[in-house]
Design a protein around this motif. Structure first.
Motif, PDB file in Angstrom:
ATOM      1  N   MET A  26       0.833  -1.204   0.000  1.00 35.17           N
ATOM      2  CA  MET A  26       0.000   0.000   0.000  1.00 35.17           C
ATOM      3  C   MET A  26       0.867   1.253   0.000  1.00 35.17           C
ATOM      4  O   MET A  26       0.538   2.253  -0.658  1.00 35.17           O
ATOM      5  N   MET A  27       1.968   1.211   0.722  1.00 31.17           N
ATOM      6  CA  MET A  27       2.866   2.353   0.748  1.00 31.17           C
ATOM      7  C   MET A  27       3.489   2.579  -0.631  1.00 31.17           C
ATOM      8  O   MET A  27       3.626   3.729  -1.090  1.00 31.17           O
ATOM      9  N   LEU A  28       3.844   1.501  -1.303  1.00 27.95           N
ATOM     10  CA  LEU A  28       4.415   1.629  -2.640  1.00 27.95           C
ATOM     11  C   LEU A  28       3.389   2.198  -3.616  1.00 27.95           C
ATOM     12  O   LEU A  28       3.733   3.000  -4.498  1.00 27.95           O
ATOM     13  N   ARG A  29       2.126   1.814  -3.469  1.00 30.26           N
ATOM     14  CA  ARG A  29       1.079   2.376  -4.315  1.00 30.26           C
ATOM     15  C   ARG A  29       0.921   3.881  -4.062  1.00 30.26           C
ATOM     16  O   ARG A  29       0.663   4.647  -4.986  1.00 30.26           O
ATOM     17  N   ALA A  30       1.073   4.261  -2.805  1.00 34.50           N
ATOM     18  CA  ALA A  30       0.992   5.686  -2.474  1.00 34.50           C
ATOM     19  C   ALA A  30       2.132   6.451  -3.122  1.00 34.50           C
ATOM     20  O   ALA A  30       1.946   7.571  -3.618  1.00 34.50           O
ATOM     21  N   VAL A  31       3.314   5.848  -3.148  1.00 42.13           N
ATOM     22  CA  VAL A  31       4.465   6.476  -3.808  1.00 42.13           C
ATOM     23  C   VAL A  31       4.180   6.665  -5.289  1.00 42.13           C
ATOM     24  O   VAL A  31       4.472   7.714  -5.873  1.00 42.13           O
ATOM     25  N   LYS A  32       3.589   5.643  -5.912  1.00 42.44           N
ATOM     26  CA  LYS A  32       3.265   5.737  -7.337  1.00 42.44           C
ATOM     27  C   LYS A  32       2.203   6.801  -7.588  1.00 42.44           C
ATOM     28  O   LYS A  32       2.273   7.541  -8.577  1.00 42.44           O
ATOM     29  N   SER A  33       1.239   6.900  -6.694  1.00 36.56           N
ATOM     30  CA  SER A  33       0.153   7.869  -6.865  1.00 36.56           C
ATOM     31  C   SER A  33       0.663   9.296  -6.759  1.00 36.56           C
ATOM     32  O   SER A  33       0.397  10.120  -7.638  1.00 36.56           O
ATOM     33  N   ASN A  34       1.395   9.601  -5.688  1.00 42.98           N
ATOM     34  CA  ASN A  34       1.939  10.950  -5.521  1.00 42.98           C
ATOM     35  C   ASN A  34       3.011  10.911  -4.435  1.00 42.98           C
ATOM     36  O   ASN A  34       2.705  11.029  -3.246  1.00 42.98           O
ATOM     37  N   GLN A  35       4.253  10.755  -4.860  1.00 41.01           N
ATOM     38  CA  GLN A  35       5.345  10.640  -3.897  1.00 41.01           C
ATOM     39  C   GLN A  35       5.549  11.935  -3.120  1.00 41.01           C
ATOM     40  O   GLN A  35       5.903  11.908  -1.936  1.00 41.01           O
ATOM     41  N   GLN A  36       5.291  13.068  -3.750  1.00 42.31           N
ATOM     42  CA  GLN A  36       5.493  14.349  -3.076  1.00 42.31           C
ATOM     43  C   GLN A  36       4.534  14.497  -1.899  1.00 42.31           C
ATOM     44  O   GLN A  36       4.929  14.956  -0.817  1.00 42.31           O
ATOM     45  N   VAL A  58       3.242  12.055  -0.189  1.00 40.39           N
ATOM     46  CA  VAL A  58       3.699  11.128   0.848  1.00 40.39           C
ATOM     47  C   VAL A  58       4.798  11.773   1.683  1.00 40.39           C
ATOM     48  O   VAL A  58       4.811  11.688   2.922  1.00 40.39           O
ATOM     49  N   ASN A  59       5.724  12.441   1.004  1.00 40.24           N
ATOM     50  CA  ASN A  59       6.807  13.110   1.729  1.00 40.24           C
ATOM     51  C   ASN A  59       6.284  14.247   2.601  1.00 40.24           C
ATOM     52  O   ASN A  59       6.811  14.503   3.693  1.00 40.24           O
ATOM     53  N   TYR A  60       5.232  14.914   2.144  1.00 39.16           N
ATOM     54  CA  TYR A  60       4.666  16.020   2.923  1.00 39.16           C
ATOM     55  C   TYR A  60       4.024  15.527   4.225  1.00 39.16           C
ATOM     56  O   TYR A  60       3.892  16.288   5.189  1.00 39.16           O
ATOM     57  N   THR A  61       3.602  14.267   4.249  1.00 40.09           N
ATOM     58  CA  THR A  61       3.005  13.727   5.479  1.00 40.09           C
ATOM     59  C   THR A  61       4.052  13.441   6.552  1.00 40.09           C
ATOM     60  O   THR A  61       3.705  13.091   7.673  1.00 40.09           O
ATOM     61  N   GLY A  62       5.324  13.548   6.183  1.00 41.56           N
ATOM     62  CA  GLY A  62       6.395  13.280   7.130  1.00 41.56           C
ATOM     63  C   GLY A  62       6.993  11.899   6.991  1.00 41.56           C
ATOM     64  O   GLY A  62       7.940  11.554   7.707  1.00 41.56           O
ATOM     65  N   LEU A  63       6.454  11.104   6.072  1.00 42.90           N
ATOM     66  CA  LEU A  63       6.990   9.761   5.836  1.00 42.90           C
ATOM     67  C   LEU A  63       8.127   9.826   4.827  1.00 42.90           C
ATOM     68  O   LEU A  63       8.040  10.526   3.816  1.00 42.90           O
ATOM     69  N   ASN A  64       9.176   9.106   5.106  1.00 43.34           N
ATOM     70  CA  ASN A  64      10.310   9.018   4.181  1.00 43.34           C
ATOM     71  C   ASN A  64      10.071   7.837   3.247  1.00 43.34           C
ATOM     72  O   ASN A  64      10.100   6.678   3.665  1.00 43.34           O
ATOM     73  N   SER A  65       9.818   8.128   1.988  1.00 43.33           N
ATOM     74  CA  SER A  65       9.485   7.068   1.035  1.00 43.33           C
ATOM     75  C   SER A  65      10.701   6.342   0.486  1.00 43.33           C
ATOM     76  O   SER A  65      10.563   5.263  -0.093  1.00 43.33           O
ATOM     77  N   LYS A  66      11.905   6.885   0.653  1.00 43.84           N
ATOM     78  CA  LYS A  66      13.107   6.289   0.055  1.00 43.84           C
ATOM     79  C   LYS A  66      13.372   4.861   0.552  1.00 43.84           C
ATOM     80  O   LYS A  66      13.699   3.980  -0.261  1.00 43.84           O
ATOM     81  N   PRO A  67      13.254   4.576   1.854  1.00 52.19           N
ATOM     82  CA  PRO A  67      13.485   3.185   2.276  1.00 52.19           C
ATOM     83  C   PRO A  67      12.518   2.195   1.627  1.00 52.19           C
ATOM     84  O   PRO A  67      12.891   1.051   1.337  1.00 52.19           O
TER      85      PRO A  67
END
Length: 399
Positions: free
Chosen positions: A226-236, A238-247
């Motif tokens: 689900m997190m990977l799908r969120a990255v695909k949808s809008n990674q920016q 995701v980053n604004y929520t405070g989550l680090n998507s890089k790992p």
């Protein structure tokens, strides 16, 4: 079943049935008939269908879930193959240690490549992965010749150490095996004019593919997926929520690379000959086509895409002018020559032209790939009650 929903369990059962009954499904025409040319139930092709299915499944975890398009995945296929062949040369011809080390080495290499490449996104990420793949190919082809064998490649030799295997009998050649069962061992079943081949290597690879497919389902349905799908949808966002998507993206990249390494190890288990061509950019492009043609982001799509492309590569490419002459022999000479002239450019060495046309048609008319095409056909034959059309509007992904 096994922690899966009813829908996913049905999909897994379908894949298992296709794998088990592949010798029958891929041999629909009797031997000696004009249509026997289209039979694909021989061991080498069946093995490639499931192995490249694994390769495409792994690529889909990265591309289908995160949207990151890698043009260098063949590098991990090649690295896994080289690791497997060296394990066979140094330790044992048993394929199990070779497959394990291929996954580990490909995972470590993908960790390095991903750590660097994922500093960028979009086309810059794709170009970085392509650069790594081409550098790997060049190193394997020239600089690292003592390790890779250069243009001649590597294969097991009689005088290799193989510290866990006993000495070979004079004149005996080393063969890959699964605890004594040779990968090339086959049993033929004759039923009338049909001949069905059951190959040990194919079924071992098929079991691994089923396990890899099951793992991909669990990844797709997990919070990680689900997190990977969120990255695909809008990674920016995701980053604004405070989550680090890089790992998360790095983990997806490594898992995808390990799948590629697994496919590379299985290729060596089936054919103990490794060359640098497995790392060339065209091999990376092929797995991209497999994912898109089958349906990127779906579960079974990459498997279908891999099977479709490998079928065309091995079957359509073998149809030559003499075969066409046999097919159209019943027609008048003028019409026969005309039909041969029309069809010939699309077969044999021109099979890439046919693949290119089919790929364009799929991209234009079936953006969801072969999976979407199957769903459309299913809807044509499915009779819905009027009350069913007034559903709650919820949809499920095409998987």
């Amino acid at each position: 079943m096994f922690g899966l929903t009813k829908r996913d369990s049905t999909l897994l059962i379908i894949v298992i049935c296709l794998a088990i009954f592949a010798p029958f499904i891929l041999n629909p025409f009797p031997e000696g008939s004009a249509m026997a040319q289209f039979n694909a139930g021989y061991p080498d092709l069946m093995q490639r269908l499931v192995i490249f299915g694994i390769f495409a499944i792994g690529f889909n975890i990265l591309f289908g879930l995160t949207g990151y398009l890698s043009f260098g995945h063949a590098a991990f296929l090649g690295v896994g193959s080289y690791a497997a062949i060296w394990m066979m040369k140094l330790l044992t011809m048993n394929v199990v240690p070779a497959i394990i080390i291929s996954v580990v080495v490909a995972g470590l290499f993908s960790l390095l490549v991903g750590w660097i490449s994922l500093r960028r996104s979009g086309i810059y990420f794709s170009i970085l992965t392509l650069a790594f793949a081409q550098m790997s190919y060049s190193l394997a082809y020239s600089v690292l010749t003592p390790i890779t064998g250069g243009e001649t490649g590597l294969q097991p030799k009689v005088d290799d150490p193989r510290i866990l295997d006993g000495a070979l009998v004079a004149g005996q050649t080393p063969r890959a095996n699964f605890f004594g069962l040779e990968m090339g061992a086959s049993y033929e079943l004759s039923l009338g004019n049909w001949v069905f081949t059951f190959n040990a290597g194919y079924y071992i690879a098929a079991v691994v593919m089923i396990l890899a497919f099951y793992l991909s389902i669990r990844i797709f349905r997990s919070p990680f997926g689900m997190m990977l799908r969120a990255v695909k949808s809008n990674q920016q966002r995701v980053n604004y929520t405070g989550l680090n998507s890089k790992p998360y993206t790095l983990a997806a990249f490594v898992i995808s690379g390990m799948y590629a390494g697994l496919a590379g190890g299985l290729l060596v288990a089936m054919d103990t000959q490794v060359g640098a061509e497995r790392m060339f950019w065209t091999a990376s492009g092929e797995v991209v086509l497999m994912a898109i043609l089958g349906g990127a982001g779906t579960l079974i799509g990459p498997v279908l895409g891999a099977g479709f492309i490998k079928y065309m590569e091995n079957i359509i490419s073998k149809i030559n002018k003499s075969v066409l002459e046999q097919w159209f022999a019943f027609m008048p000479d003028g019409i026969e020559d005309f039909l041969i002239a029309i069809v010939y450019p699309f077969i044999g060495k021109g099979w890439h032209l046919t693949l290119g046309i089919l790929f364009m048609l799929v991209v234009i008319f079936l953006p969801g790939g072969l999976v979407e095409g199957g769903q459309r056909i299913g809807r044509l034959f499915k009779r819905k009650k009027p009350s069913d059309d007034a559903a709650d509007g919820k949809t499920t992904p095409a998987e």
